[in-house]
Scaffold this motif. Structure first.
Motif, PDB file in Angstrom:
ATOM      1  N   ALA A 182       1.473   8.633   2.945  1.00  0.00           N
ATOM      2  CA  ALA A 182       2.289   7.441   2.693  1.00  0.00           C
ATOM      3  C   ALA A 182       3.717   7.623   3.193  1.00  0.00           C
ATOM      4  O   ALA A 182       4.191   8.742   3.409  1.00  0.00           O
ATOM      5  CB  ALA A 182       2.301   7.131   1.194  1.00  0.00           C
ATOM      6  N   GLN A 183       4.414   6.500   3.340  1.00  0.00           N
ATOM      7  CA  GLN A 183       5.821   6.572   3.757  1.00  0.00           C
ATOM      8  C   GLN A 183       6.712   7.097   2.646  1.00  0.00           C
ATOM      9  O   GLN A 183       7.838   7.529   2.905  1.00  0.00           O
ATOM     10  CB  GLN A 183       6.318   5.199   4.201  1.00  0.00           C
ATOM     11  CG  GLN A 183       6.376   4.156   3.101  1.00  0.00           C
ATOM     12  CD  GLN A 183       7.239   2.956   3.467  1.00  0.00           C
ATOM     13  OE1 GLN A 183       8.459   3.059   3.589  1.00  0.00           O
ATOM     14  NE2 GLN A 183       6.586   1.828   3.665  1.00  0.00           N
ATOM     15  N   TYR A 184       6.209   7.079   1.409  1.00  0.00           N
ATOM     16  CA  TYR A 184       7.003   7.556   0.271  1.00  0.00           C
ATOM     17  C   TYR A 184       6.634   9.009  -0.015  1.00  0.00           C
ATOM     18  O   TYR A 184       5.475   9.334  -0.268  1.00  0.00           O
ATOM     19  CB  TYR A 184       6.756   6.679  -0.953  1.00  0.00           C
ATOM     20  CG  TYR A 184       7.109   5.237  -0.705  1.00  0.00           C
ATOM     21  CD1 TYR A 184       8.443   4.841  -0.599  1.00  0.00           C
ATOM     22  CD2 TYR A 184       6.110   4.281  -0.523  1.00  0.00           C
ATOM     23  CE1 TYR A 184       8.773   3.516  -0.338  1.00  0.00           C
ATOM     24  CE2 TYR A 184       6.433   2.959  -0.261  1.00  0.00           C
ATOM     25  CZ  TYR A 184       7.768   2.576  -0.169  1.00  0.00           C
ATOM     26  OH  TYR A 184       8.095   1.270   0.102  1.00  0.00           O
ATOM     27  N   GLN A 185       7.626   9.855   0.064  1.00  0.00           N
ATOM     28  CA  GLN A 185       7.414  11.281  -0.137  1.00  0.00           C
ATOM     29  C   GLN A 185       8.452  11.840  -1.101  1.00  0.00           C
ATOM     30  O   GLN A 185       9.641  11.670  -0.864  1.00  0.00           O
ATOM     31  CB  GLN A 185       7.492  12.029   1.200  1.00  0.00           C
ATOM     32  CG  GLN A 185       6.432  11.615   2.210  1.00  0.00           C
ATOM     33  CD  GLN A 185       5.029  12.072   1.832  1.00  0.00           C
ATOM     34  OE1 GLN A 185       4.862  13.048   1.090  1.00  0.00           O
ATOM     35  NE2 GLN A 185       4.018  11.362   2.324  1.00  0.00           N
ATOM     36  N   ALA A 239      11.147  15.230   2.354  1.00  0.00           N
ATOM     37  CA  ALA A 239      11.417  14.404   1.175  1.00  0.00           C
ATOM     38  C   ALA A 239      12.046  13.104   1.638  1.00  0.00           C
ATOM     39  O   ALA A 239      12.896  13.078   2.530  1.00  0.00           O
ATOM     40  CB  ALA A 239      12.352  15.139   0.227  1.00  0.00           C
ATOM     41  N   GLY A 240      11.609  12.005   1.052  1.00  0.00           N
ATOM     42  CA  GLY A 240      12.118  10.704   1.451  1.00  0.00           C
ATOM     43  C   GLY A 240      13.552  10.472   1.026  1.00  0.00           C
ATOM     44  O   GLY A 240      14.122  11.219   0.219  1.00  0.00           O
ATOM     45  N   SER A 291      11.502   6.588   0.739  1.00  0.00           N
ATOM     46  CA  SER A 291      10.817   6.309   1.994  1.00  0.00           C
ATOM     47  C   SER A 291      11.332   7.253   3.080  1.00  0.00           C
ATOM     48  O   SER A 291      12.523   7.588   3.130  1.00  0.00           O
ATOM     49  CB  SER A 291      11.055   4.862   2.429  1.00  0.00           C
ATOM     50  OG  SER A 291      10.535   4.639   3.728  1.00  0.00           O
ATOM     51  N   VAL A 292      10.407   7.664   3.961  1.00  0.00           N
ATOM     52  CA  VAL A 292      10.794   8.496   5.103  1.00  0.00           C
ATOM     53  C   VAL A 292      11.031   7.650   6.347  1.00  0.00           C
ATOM     54  O   VAL A 292      11.372   8.191   7.410  1.00  0.00           O
ATOM     55  CB  VAL A 292       9.711   9.554   5.402  1.00  0.00           C
ATOM     56  CG1 VAL A 292       9.543  10.501   4.226  1.00  0.00           C
ATOM     57  CG2 VAL A 292       8.382   8.899   5.772  1.00  0.00           C
ATOM     58  N   SER A 335       0.807  -1.218   0.000  1.00  0.00           N
ATOM     59  CA  SER A 335       0.000   0.000   0.000  1.00  0.00           C
ATOM     60  C   SER A 335       0.839   1.267   0.000  1.00  0.00           C
ATOM     61  O   SER A 335       0.364   2.333  -0.378  1.00  0.00           O
ATOM     62  CB  SER A 335      -0.927   0.017   1.219  1.00  0.00           C
ATOM     63  OG  SER A 335      -0.167   0.164   2.416  1.00  0.00           O
ATOM     64  N   GLY A 336       2.087   1.146   0.463  1.00  0.00           N
ATOM     65  CA  GLY A 336       2.923   2.332   0.603  1.00  0.00           C
ATOM     66  C   GLY A 336       2.684   3.089   1.887  1.00  0.00           C
ATOM     67  O   GLY A 336       3.311   4.133   2.133  1.00  0.00           O
ATOM     68  N   ASN A 337       1.780   2.597   2.732  1.00  0.00           N
ATOM     69  CA  ASN A 337       1.461   3.307   3.966  1.00  0.00           C
ATOM     70  C   ASN A 337       2.603   3.234   4.966  1.00  0.00           C
ATOM     71  O   ASN A 337       3.488   2.382   4.884  1.00  0.00           O
ATOM     72  CB  ASN A 337       0.195   2.726   4.598  1.00  0.00           C
ATOM     73  CG  ASN A 337      -1.055   3.110   3.846  1.00  0.00           C
ATOM     74  OD1 ASN A 337      -1.096   4.154   3.197  1.00  0.00           O
ATOM     75  ND2 ASN A 337      -2.082   2.274   3.919  1.00  0.00           N
ATOM     76  N   GLN A 338       2.545   4.126   5.933  1.00  0.00           N
ATOM     77  CA  GLN A 338       3.476   4.077   7.047  1.00  0.00           C
ATOM     78  C   GLN A 338       3.111   2.898   7.955  1.00  0.00           C
ATOM     79  O   GLN A 338       2.097   2.231   7.767  1.00  0.00           O
ATOM     80  CB  GLN A 338       3.421   5.384   7.830  1.00  0.00           C
ATOM     81  CG  GLN A 338       3.862   6.596   7.013  1.00  0.00           C
ATOM     82  CD  GLN A 338       3.947   7.841   7.861  1.00  0.00           C
ATOM     83  OE1 GLN A 338       4.613   7.880   8.888  1.00  0.00           O
ATOM     84  NE2 GLN A 338       3.263   8.886   7.421  1.00  0.00           N
TER      85      GLN A 338
END
Length: 608
Positions: free
Chosen positions: A482-485, A162-163, A170-171, A122-125
Motif C-alpha cells: 500500500a501507499q501507506y507505510q 516510512a510514509g 503516504s509514500v 483501498s490505500g493502494n499505490q
C-alpha cells in the motif's frame, strides 16, 4: 480469512463500481508540450504532469494487453536518462483492443492520469497512465528495449520507507530511493520491460492464471521451497507476481518449489491483487520441484490427537467431500478430535433462512467412513441466521468431529446460539455450564463473526476442554504494498477484542482448575507473532504450539508469496510443560495449485 476466490470476486465487483472514481485528483495546468516518459514518471510515485494533456510522447511498444477491463499497451523510451528513480516506461490505457504491436515505434498524445487499482479507498499505490490517447505508429519491427534484470543483487533488503506523517503516512510524495527500498525500486521500473531468471515459485498458480516467484532464493526460505513471513518488518522483498499476456491455457500450472527456468520477461505493472506484477511476454519453462503432500504420524494408543482444519465454505453442493475425507484419514491419520471451520448450512450460500448443517456434516462423515476412517460423531451449535459473517447465506460455523471409539463428549444441555457458556467449580474441578457452548455470543466483539465453540471431552478418564475458533478475518486491512507505510491493519481491532474474550474464558477455567488441559484452536486469522496471538496467550494461560516448530516450518497459508500462520493450536500450561506433545503443520493445500482448501490443517498429539 475470506477465501481467495470470494475475496477476488468481491474486489472485482468493487473495482467495477469504483473505476470511474479511482484516479488521484490533482490540479495542474491543462497542457504540456512534448515530454519524455521519464519526465512524466518523475522521481516520486505521482507524476508531475498528472491531470495535464501531453503530446508527442515517444516510445517502443513492449507489451499489449488485449483482455480485461484495463486494455492498453506499454511503451518504453529507448533513450533513458541518467536518473535511476525515473521510469522509462508507461502504460497507455485505450479501453479497447489496441491497434499496435510489440516493436512499433509510436508517439502518443493524451492525458496523464494516476489510476488507483481497487479504488481510492483501498490505500493502494497508483499507476501512472496516459489516457484518452491518440496514437501514431511511426515504424514497426523495432528492437524492444533490453529488459532490466530484477535479481537478488538489485533488490534492496529494506521493503519500504516510512510514509510522510504530514500526509497520513503516504509514500506518494517521497522521492524514490530505488537503491534503498524494494518498493521504490519496483516503482522506478513501473511500466518498463523487466526480466527474472530461474525464479522459484513461492505461491502456486491460482484460478486466475497468476503465480508468485522470488528473485531471492535464500530469503526466509521454507524447507519446501516457499518464503516464510516471519514479522511485520520482514516483508520478503524478493516476491514478485507473474501474469502473462499470452493465452491462459499456456500459463504454467505450478506448485511451490517449482521453477520458471530460463527467462521470464515483460512489462512491470501494478494491480490491486498483489501490487507489482511482471506481465510476461515470455515465460520461463516450468521445472517441477517434486513437491508432495505431507502426512502426519499416527497417534499412539495413549496419545490424544487434536486437529484444526478450515475446509473453506464446505456445503452439500461441493465436489470436495471425498478429497477432504481422504485428507483427514490418510494425511491427518484420523485425529481423535477435529475442529472444522467454515462448515456451511445445508443449502450453502442460498440465503433462505436455513441454519442447520447436519446434511453437510453427515456427508463428510460418510465420506470419511468410505475412505476407511472412523465413524465420527459430531457436535456444533447452529448460528442465528446471517449473523456470523462469511459468505452471505452460508452461515459458517465451527464443528467438532470426534471418534467415539477413542474419546467421549460430555453433553450438558443449555448451549445455543445466544446463551453464554460459563465455568463452574465442582469439587475443585472445572466444568462447563453447557457443552457444547458458546463464549459470550451476544458480545459486540462477535458482530458479523463466528462465536467460539466450547466442548468438554474425556480421554482415558482425563477431561480436556477444547475451544474451536474462527476469528475475524483480515478483510479491510491495507496490503503490504500500500501507499501507506507502515500499513494499517484495521481488522485487528475486532480480533483483539475477540482474543481478549477467549483468553478470559481460559482464565476462568484455570482459576478453578490450575492443571486443566485446555486447547484453543482454529483459524485465528493472525500470525503467531501478532498481538492477537499475544492476547490469546495472555500471561501464560495459553501458548501457541506452532512455535515449537523451526521458523522455516511455521506456516499454514500462502498469500502473495508469503507463507504465514493463520491457523493455530494453543495449549494450557499443563500440556506445554509436560514436554510430551508433538505439533505438525500438515502441508496438503496451501502450496498446491489444486488445493481443496486454502488452509493447511494442524495436528497436536499429547498424553493428557
Amino acid at each position: 480469512m475470506p477465501s481467495k476466490k470470494s475475496a477476488r470476486v468481491a474486489a472485482l465487483t468493487v473495482a467495477a463500481v469504483c473505476s470511474a472514481a479511482s484516479t488521484v485528483a490533482l490540479s495542474s495546468p491543462a497542457h504540456a508540450d512534448t515530454v519524455a516518459i521519464h519526465d512524466i514518471q518523475g522521481t516520486t510515485r505521482i507524476s508531475p504532469y498528472a491531470g495535464q494533456t501531453v503530446g508527442g510522447v515517444a516510445g517502443i511498444v513492449t507489451g499489449v494487453r488485449t483482455y480485461g477491463s484495463s486494455r492498453g499497451f506499454w511503451i518504453q523510451d529507448p533513450n533513458p536518462d541518467a536518473d535511476p528513480a525515473t521510469s522509462e516506461g508507461v502504460f497507455v490505457f485505450t479501453g479497447s483492443v489496441p491497434k499496435v504491436a510489440v516493436g512499433d515505434s509510436v508517439t502518443v498524445n493524451g492525458t496523464v492520469s494516476e489510476y488507483v487499482p481497487g479504488g481510492a479507498t483501498s490505500g493502494n499505490q497508483t499507476v501512472t497512465e496516459i489516457t484518452k490517447p491518440t496514437v501514431t505508429v511511426v515504424s514497426s519491427g523495432n528492437a524492444v528495449p533490453a529488459a532490466t534484470v530484477i535479481d537478488a543483487k538489485s533488490v534492496p533488503a529494506a521493503y519500504a520507507p516510512a510514509g510522510d506523517s504530514a500526509a497520513n503516512n503516504s509514500v506518494n510524495g517521497l522521492t524514490l530511493e530505488p537503491g534503498k527500498y524494494a518498493l521504490d525500486l519496483y516503482e522506478s521500473l513501473e511500466g518498463m520491460n523487466v526480466q527474472v531468471a530461474d525464479a522459484r515459485v513461492v505461491t502456486a498458480t491460482d484460478p486466475y492464471s497468476e503465480l508468485w516467484v522470488t528473485v531471492k532464493p535464500r530469503e526466509n526460505a521454507s524447507r519446501r521451497g516457499g518464503t516464510v513471513y516471519g514479522s511485520y518488518t520482514a516483508q520478503n522483498t524478493g516476491r514478485l507476481q507473474i501474469q502473462s499476456l499470452g493465452a491462459t491455457a499456456d500459463f504454467p500450472v505450478a506448485n511451490v518449489g517449482d521453477t520458471l527456468a530460463g527467462t521470464t520477461a515483460g512489462p512491470l505493472d501494478y494491480n490491486q491483487f498483489g501490487g507489482y506484477t511482471l506481465v510476461a511476454n515470455a515465460l520461463g519453462t516450468l521445472k517441477s520441484g517434486g513437491l508432495e503432500r505431507e502426512t502426519t504420524q499416527k497417534q499412539k494408543k495413549g496419545e490424544l490427537a487434536v486437529a484444526t482444519y478450515n475446509v473453506e465454505n464446505l456445503d452439500p453442493s461441493d465436489a470436495t467431500f471425498e478429497e477432504h475425507a481422504a485428507a483427514i484419514v490418510n494425511n491427518l491419520k484420523s485425529p481423535d478430535i477435529v475442529s472444522l471451520e467454515e462448515i456451511q448450512d445445508n443449502t450453502g450460500a442460498k440465503d433462505d433462512g436455513t441454519t442447520a448443517a447436519d446434511v453437510t456434516v453427515t456427508k463428510l462423515i460418510d465420506a470419511i467412513v468410505a475412505a476407511g476412517g472412523p465413524a465420527y460423531d459430531w457436535r456444533s451449535i447452529d448460528p442465528t441466521n446471517d449473523t456470523d459473517g462469511g459468505e452471505p447465506g452460508g452461515n459458517i460455523r465451527q464443528v467438532f468431529l470426534f471418534n467415539p471409539q477413542r474419546v467421549s463428549f460430555t453433553d450438558r444441555a443449555g448451549g445455543d446460539a445466544t446463551t453464554a457458556v460459563a465455568v463452574e467449580n465442582v469439587r475443585g474441578k472445572a466444568r462447563l455450564t453447557a457443552s457444547p457452548g458458546r463464549i459470550d455470543p451476544t458480545n459486540t466483539a462477535w458482530n458479523a463473526s463466528r462465536k467460539p465453540l466450547v466442548g468438554e471431552f474425556v480421554f482415558r478418564g482425563r477431561t480436556v476442554f477444547v475451544i474451536a475458533n474462527h476469528l475475524n478475518s483480515k478483510g479491510g486491512d491495507q496490503a503490504l504494498h500500500a501507499q501507506y507505510q507502515p500499513v494499517v491493519r484495521s481488522s485487528e481491532v475486532q480480533r483483539h477484542q475477540q482474543a481478549t474474550l477467549v483468553n478470559a474464558f481460559v482464565k476462568d477455567l484455570l482459576k478453578v482448575q490450575r492443571n486443566a488441559d485446555v486447547i484453543a484452536l482454529g483459524d485465528m486469522n493472525d500470525f503467531e507473532f501478532s498481538d492477537t496471538a499475544k492476547i490469546l496467550e495472555g500471561d501464560g494461560e495459553l501458548w501457541s504450539a506452532i512455535k515449537s516448530l523451526p521458523k522455516s516450518e511455521r506456516y499454514t497459508y500462502d498469500y502473495q508469496g508469503n507463507q504465514q500462520v493463520l491457523d493455530q493450536i494453543l495449549v494450557s500450561p499443563s500440556i506445554r510443560r509436560s514436554c510430551d506433545f508433538a505439533y505438525d503443520s500438515v502441508h496438503i493445500n496451501s502450496e498446491f495449485h489444486d488445493q481443496i482448501s486454502d488452509h493447511d490443517p494442524q495436528v497436536l498429539r499429547f498424553e493428557p
